[in-house]
Scaffold this active site. Structure first.
Site, PDB file in Angstrom:
ATOM      1  N   ARG A 224      34.212  36.100  44.389  1.00 38.47           N
ATOM      2  CA  ARG A 224      35.081  37.037  43.691  1.00 38.47           C
ATOM      3  C   ARG A 224      35.806  37.861  44.742  1.00 38.47           C
ATOM      4  NH1 ARG A 224      34.754  34.234  39.996  1.00 38.47           N
ATOM      5  NH2 ARG A 224      34.075  34.657  37.859  1.00 38.47           N
ATOM      6  N   GLU A 253      43.783  39.497  40.328  1.00 34.98           N
ATOM      7  CA  GLU A 253      44.496  38.241  40.071  1.00 34.98           C
ATOM      8  C   GLU A 253      45.387  38.342  38.835  1.00 34.98           C
ATOM      9  OE1 GLU A 253      41.367  35.336  39.819  1.00 34.98           O
ATOM     10  OE2 GLU A 253      40.762  35.637  41.900  1.00 34.98           O
ATOM     11  N   HIS A 271      42.836  30.627  42.778  1.00 39.46           N
ATOM     12  CA  HIS A 271      41.554  30.596  42.046  1.00 39.46           C
ATOM     13  C   HIS A 271      41.362  29.253  41.341  1.00 39.46           C
ATOM     14  CE1 HIS A 271      38.355  33.303  39.938  1.00 39.46           C
ATOM     15  NE2 HIS A 271      37.892  32.088  40.178  1.00 39.46           N
TER      16      HIS A 271
END
Length: 306
Positions: A224, A253, A271
């Site tokens: 993360r 994000e 991601h």
């Protein structure tokens, strides 16, 4: 037979799995229309907040399509007796592959070389600077859960020496334990971040860890974004405190700070650690299995914590 109503905050992939969800359930997308639903499908980066839970008085299940739960208010879920499920194991290989790919891309200048060729610099007589071998480096894994251990297996298979840090030592592990992030960084040149997100790991990789990693060091984060201190990382990349970074996750994000966009030798991906057809289908199947078990009154296949 009436299909159960569920709230879906994150789509299942591939498309055929989304179609199965739509076929089995009456899927709602607007939380304002979902006061009566018992189940919510969400993702690790989307989660379910306290405020959202308050809008769902009938909620009994939060089915997370992923392994991250830092965006889910677990304390509130526990207080209300709401079960939480995740999709463990089935994405471990895909994320571990991504971590290795980012390490190779960073150390061997893959992204930089691609830009160099496309810009015509090679054709114009330019030469890219020498890279440094990745597989000759000592590897450190920060977070030794399913993904970290799968990655360790891959790295050992490539002949690398692996150390790790975790909440406690694993006596059965073939890898060397280090008690904290700084000591791990001191003993490796390639630091993989696979720790769980949340307040307990926020800024776990800070300026002290980056300094301990050193000028030949590479950081790879597939966990993360907040596990790595963004400001400290950008400063370390700009100053040469470390050699490079490969990042698949970020604090906010999809917004990536300009300091990282401008940072030298920093490979960025959106991601996509678990974004393979195989992993996403297996993840979606576990979401469907957990939903089916809930509505049938059966034990949940993958409750969190498992």
């Amino acid at each position: 037979m009436t299909r159960p109503r569920i709230l879906c905050l994150a789509d299942l992939k591939p498309q055929d799995m989304a179609q199965r969800l739509e076929g089995d359930y009456h899927v709602l997308r607007d939380i304002a229309d979902a006061a009566d639903v018992e189940a919510v499908v969400t993702a690790g980066n989307v989660g379910l907040s306290t405020a959202q839970m308050a809008q769902l008085p009938a909620l009994r299940l939060i089915a997370v399509n992923g392994v991250g739960v830092d965006a889910v208010d677990l304390a509130q879920a526990a207080r209300r007796g709401i079960a939480v499920t995740t999709t463990p194991d089935v994405l471990s290989q895909a994320v571990a592959e991504m971590a290795l790919a980012l390490a190779l891309a960073t150390g061997r200048q893959v992204a930089e070389g691609d830009r160099f060729v496309r810009a015509g610099q090679w054709a114009g007589g330019g030469k890219l600077g020498l890279a440094s071998s990745v597989l000759d480096r000592r590897a450190g894994i920060l977070g030794y859960g399913r993904i970290g251990r799968r990655l360790a297996d891959m790295l050992r298979g490539l002949g690398m020496v692996v150390s790790y840090t975790a909440r406690s030592e694993r006596p059965d592990s073939p890898d060397s334990f280090r008690p904290d992030a700084v000591s791990l960084a001191q003993d490796c040149e390639l630091l993989f971040v696979t720790a769980a997100g949340g307040e307990g790991t926020r800024s776990l990789v800070d300026a002290a860890v980056l300094s301990a990693l050193g000028a030949q060091g590479i950081v790879v984060n597939v966990a993360r974004g907040p596990v790595v201190d963004t400001a400290a990382l950008a400063a370390a990349l700009q100053s040469g405190t470390i050699a490079g970074a490969g990042l698949d996750v970020f604090d906010d994000e999809p917004d990536v700070p300009q300091s990282l966009l401008d940072a030298p030798n920093c490979v960025l991906t959106p991601h996509i650690g678990s974004a393979t057809v195989q992993a996403r289908r297996a993840m979606a199947q576990l979401v469907l299995d957990n939903l089916a078990a809930h509505f049938a009154g059966q034990p949940l296949p993958t409750p969190y914590p498992g």
